[in-house]
Design an enzyme around this catalytic site. Structure first.
Site, short mmCIF file in Angstrom:
data_model
loop_
_atom_site.label_atom_id
_atom_site.label_comp_id
_atom_site.label_asym_id
_atom_site.label_seq_id
_atom_site.Cartn_x
_atom_site.Cartn_y
_atom_site.Cartn_z
N ASN A 9 50.21 23.42 -6.72
CA ASN A 9 48.71 23.06 -6.42
C ASN A 9 48.32 24.33 -5.48
OD1 ASN A 9 46.24 22.58 -6.25
ND2 ASN A 9 46.30 20.68 -5.13
N LYS A 11 45.45 25.26 -4.64
CA LYS A 11 44.04 24.88 -4.04
C LYS A 11 43.24 26.26 -4.00
CE LYS A 11 46.45 21.65 -1.29
NZ LYS A 11 46.34 20.34 -0.36
N HIS A 95 42.42 14.90 -7.86
CA HIS A 95 43.10 15.03 -6.66
C HIS A 95 42.41 14.34 -5.44
CE1 HIS A 95 44.90 17.42 -3.24
NE2 HIS A 95 45.79 17.69 -3.92
N GLU A 97 41.49 15.43 -2.58
CA GLU A 97 40.47 16.55 -2.06
C GLU A 97 39.26 16.50 -2.87
OE1 GLU A 97 42.91 19.92 -1.77
OE2 GLU A 97 44.02 18.91 0.03
N GLU A 167 50.00 10.42 -4.53
CA GLU A 167 49.64 11.35 -3.11
C GLU A 167 49.18 10.67 -2.24
OE1 GLU A 167 50.01 15.88 -4.43
OE2 GLU A 167 47.95 15.03 -4.77
N GLY A 173 49.21 17.88 3.06
CA GLY A 173 48.70 18.92 4.18
C GLY A 173 49.02 18.71 5.42
N SER A 213 53.03 16.88 1.54
CA SER A 213 54.10 17.63 2.24
C SER A 213 55.61 17.90 1.79
CB SER A 213 54.04 16.91 3.78
OG SER A 213 52.91 17.11 4.32
#
Ligand code: PEP
Length: 249
Positions: A9, A11, A95, A97, A167, A173, A213
């Site tokens: 991904n 991003k 996702h 985010e 996730e 991150g 991560s």
């Protein structure tokens, strides 16, 4: 029996030229690796050019989101059939985010999954708990709510076009990966939940990726867990060398 998937991904990173350069670097590093499905998810504007760049390789293309309508007065949105037109075979949906910053809900995730599959895309459906939810023992309840809502009224046939990505939000991150055992525990829970919802054969076949991560030095431990079928990779997918090392785990 479940072919691993390693998905990157990207991003909101990389211009068109940088995206094309990244896949040009990546292709020779993974060329002999047919034992995993390799997917990259560039920004919308780079999709079409990256699609041309991966032609002839076994790298497949994903978008990072989609809308659920086919067309209409929906300024700024991109329909699944247009993503297919741009060369995508996968789309990442839900996702964290998008849930955190753009109001994505289980209901919109559900609509997007149905629209994506109807357009001939495979959906990578993301779920995961926050740190506060984990620390207050809510992990399983959160995952169950997200999956029941996101997968509501999805036909058994459609499940063959769905990949789940677990996730944990606290691991994305942050450099903090879930331990192999923490990840395996939730993956096993997800598989049992899918068995309860749509039956054991579908649960046995569905691929469940871990994300948060993932790096070249922790991928192997994760991939040896019985219910972990691959990885959704953010930061480490932005460099050909580290993403290839993960794909070639
Ligand atoms: C992600 O963006 O889905 C992700 C897992 O990011 P990172 O690997 O950087 O934690």
């Amino acid at each position: 029996m479940r072919k691993p998937v390693i998905a990157g991904n990207w991003k909101l990173y990389k211009t068109i030229a940088e995206s094309v350069a990244l896949v040009h670097e990546l292709i020779p590093l993974v060329v002999g690796n047919q034992r995993v499905d390799i997917v990259v998810a560039p920004v919308f504007t780079a999709l079409s050019r990256v699609s041309d760049a991966v032609e002839g390789s076994h790298i497949m293309l994903a978008s990072q989101d989609c809308y659920w309508e086919e067309e209409g007065a929906f300024t700024g949105e991109v329909a699944p059939k247009l993503l297919k037109d741009a060369g995508c075979s996968y789309v990442i949906i839900g996702h964290s985010e998008r849930r955190q910053y753009f109001g994505e809900s289980d209901l919109t995730v559900n609509k997007k999954i149905k629209a994506a599959i109807a357009a001939g895309l495979r959906a990578i459906v993301c779920v995961g708990e926050s740190l506060a939810e984990r620390e207050s023992d809510q992990t399983f309840a959160v995952i169950e709510t997200q999956l029941k809502g996101g997968l509501a009224d999805i036909s058994e046939e459609a499940f063959s076009h769905i990949i789940i990505a677990y996730e944990p939000v606290w691991a994305i991150g942050t450099g903090k990966t879930a331990t192999d055992a923490q990840a395996q525990e939730v993956h096993a829970f997800i598989r049992q939940l899918i068995a309860r919802l749509v039956g054991q054969p579908i649960a046995d076949a569905v691929r469940i990726l871990y994300g948060g991560s993932v790096k070249p030095d922790n991928v192997k431990g994760l991939m040896t867990q019985p219910d972990i079928d691959g990885a959704l990779v953010g930061g480490a997918s932005l460099k050909a060398e580290s993403f290839a090392a993960i794909a070639n785990f």
